[in-house]
Enzyme design. Structure first.
Site, PDB file in Angstrom:
ATOM      1  N   CYS A 153       0.941  -1.153   0.049  1.00 43.59           N
ATOM      2  CA  CYS A 153       0.090  -0.163  -0.056  1.00 43.59           C
ATOM      3  C   CYS A 153       0.841   1.185  -0.153  1.00 43.59           C
ATOM      4  CB  CYS A 153      -0.945   0.113   1.219  1.00 43.59           C
ATOM      5  SG  CYS A 153      -2.179   1.491   0.880  1.00 43.59           S
TER       6      CYS A 153
ATOM      7  N   CYS B   6      -5.832   2.028  -4.216  1.00 42.98           N
ATOM      8  CA  CYS B   6      -5.235   2.505  -3.117  1.00 42.98           C
ATOM      9  C   CYS B   6      -6.290   3.769  -2.596  1.00 42.98           C
ATOM     10  CB  CYS B   6      -3.812   3.275  -3.393  1.00 42.98           C
ATOM     11  SG  CYS B   6      -2.946   3.653  -1.946  1.00 42.98           S
TER      12      CYS B   6
END
Length: 407
Positions: free
Chosen positions: A162, A337
């Protein structure tokens, strides 16, 4: 004599459990073993929200037994090595586990030790990280009690899981300080080892508007190499030499590497990650081996959303291999994301290989390049439910195997 299973999956994280569930959805009763030493399973994307004071940490974890698909054999051990020439995995007790098809999904290792002085000060002296379940609440504690001072947020070199999480922590903190009326008393710095704020240019303008709104000092090409917790000083490597910065709060994202047992094995690419074809996710040298998730050598963003798209592809292609056929499903590099730029708004970054935008919804409904309330509702309410009740159960909503090719 070694025990053997039709399919062995190494790793009981998001990628491993989702793959097992997708396999069983296609072939009920398939003999699958999952090798996973941990007793708990975590929804790691929720830790950013814990650090922002939005989620209770307990909602992000469940017993591993509760997410294991029914009928799967759970082997509660670690892995120490692979011998793909004999179709075996070596377990932590030294025993061997045989397979017809192997799925490698061990995740990525957080290499805290690569930053000098960090491990001994984590959770103390204002040093925290949302990348650990036990530390994310400390992030919120620091944010909540801060009224003035210096707050630093760091991002290491890629690859990391991430890539937006380092700045998400910062935006939520800044938003809280702004709402409390103390942001003008806090010096905020974002120290990113990379050369850009975010790797996909289409999302940078929206993010830069928040960098300016929160008056963040953006320091690119700054790689954290050492922390002195008691003195509250952080040392960064830059192109011009080392720079020392003082802090009252330091949110650290550690460097990340392949698990050592994978990196040392014949399955590894030069990077240490599983050496797979970027589309079929089949190993480039061992056709009965597949890899996905954070541990795969694929040039996509390492996110749970990527694993959600990869799992059905591996399931289809692993069954093809078991049946003596070539792969017929392909992964396009999709990753997502959701960048929490303030409480109640998110920039929903969705993209595939090469940074190609890959929105799940029409732009009139969700324009991912702009901060939106609907994206926040997706992140805070829908995605956790989809994770526990969809992805881990083999329900492939908006995630069916794509890229089907003629045999």
């Amino acid at each position: 004599m070694s025990i053997s299973h039709k399919v062995v999956i190494v790793g009981g994280g998001a990628a491993g459990i989702a793959t097992a569930a997708s396999l069983l959805a296609r072939r009920k009763g398939l003999d699958i073993a999952i090798v996973e030493p941990n007793d708990t399973h975590a929804y790691q994307p929720g830790w950013t929200m814990v650090g922002g004071g939005i989620f209770d940490p307990k909602v992000t974890v469940r017993p591993m037994a509760s997410v294991m698909p029914k009928g799967v054999t759970w082997i509660r051990q670690g892995v120490t090595g692979f011998t793909p020439d004999s179709n075996e995995v070596t377990l932590s007790d030294g025993s061997k586990l045989g397979y017809e098809v192997l799925v490698v999904a061990p995740g990525i290792r957080l290499a805290w030790e690569k930053i000098a002085g960090l491990e001994e000060t984590l959770g103390r002296n204002g040093v925290t990280s949302n990348y650990r379940y036990d530390l994310a609440p400390y992030t919120w504690e620091l944010v909540e009690r801060m009224r003035s001072g210096k707050a630093l947020f760091t991002q290491p070199p890629m690859p990391i899981k991430c890539a937006g999480a380092p700045q998400k922590a910062m935006y939520l903190a800044c938003d809280h300080w702004l709402r409390r009326g103390v942001l003008d008393q806090v010096e905020v710095g974002f120290c990113n080892a990379g050369g850009v704020l975010f790797g996909v240019a289409d999302y940078v303008p929206a993010l830069m508007s928040y960098i300016e709104k929160y008056n963040v000092a953006l320091n690119l090409g700054n790689d954290l190499i050492a922390v002195d917790g008691p003195a509250q000083k952080a040392v960064f490597k830059t192109s011009e030499g080392e720079v020392t910065r003082e802090f009252d709060m330091l949110h650290v994202v550690p460097p990340q590497v392949a698990p050592q047992f994978l990196a040392d094995s014949p399955l590894a690419a030069d990077t240490g990650f599983t050496d797979v074809d970027h589309h079929t996710l089949q190993h480039v040298r061992y056709p009965n081996v597949f890899g996905l998730g954070d541990g795969a050598n694929t040039p996509n963003a390492k996110t749970a959303a990527a694993a959600r798209k990869q799992a059905p592809v591996v399931a289809v292609n692993a069954l093809q291999e078991l049946d003596g056929h070539n792969p017929r499903a392909g992964y396009d590099g999709y990753g997502s994301c959701p960048l929490t730029v303030e409480r109640g708004k998110i920039v929903l970054a969705e993209f595939g290989y090469g940074g190609k935008l890959a929105p799940s919804f029409p732009t009139w409904l969700v324009d991912g390049t702009k901060p939106q309330r609907l994206s926040w509702m997706l992140k805070a309410d829908a995605l956790p439910w989809i994770y526990w009740n969809g992805m881990l159960k083999g329900r492939e909503w908006l995630a069916g195997p794509g890229g089907l090719i003629a045999q």
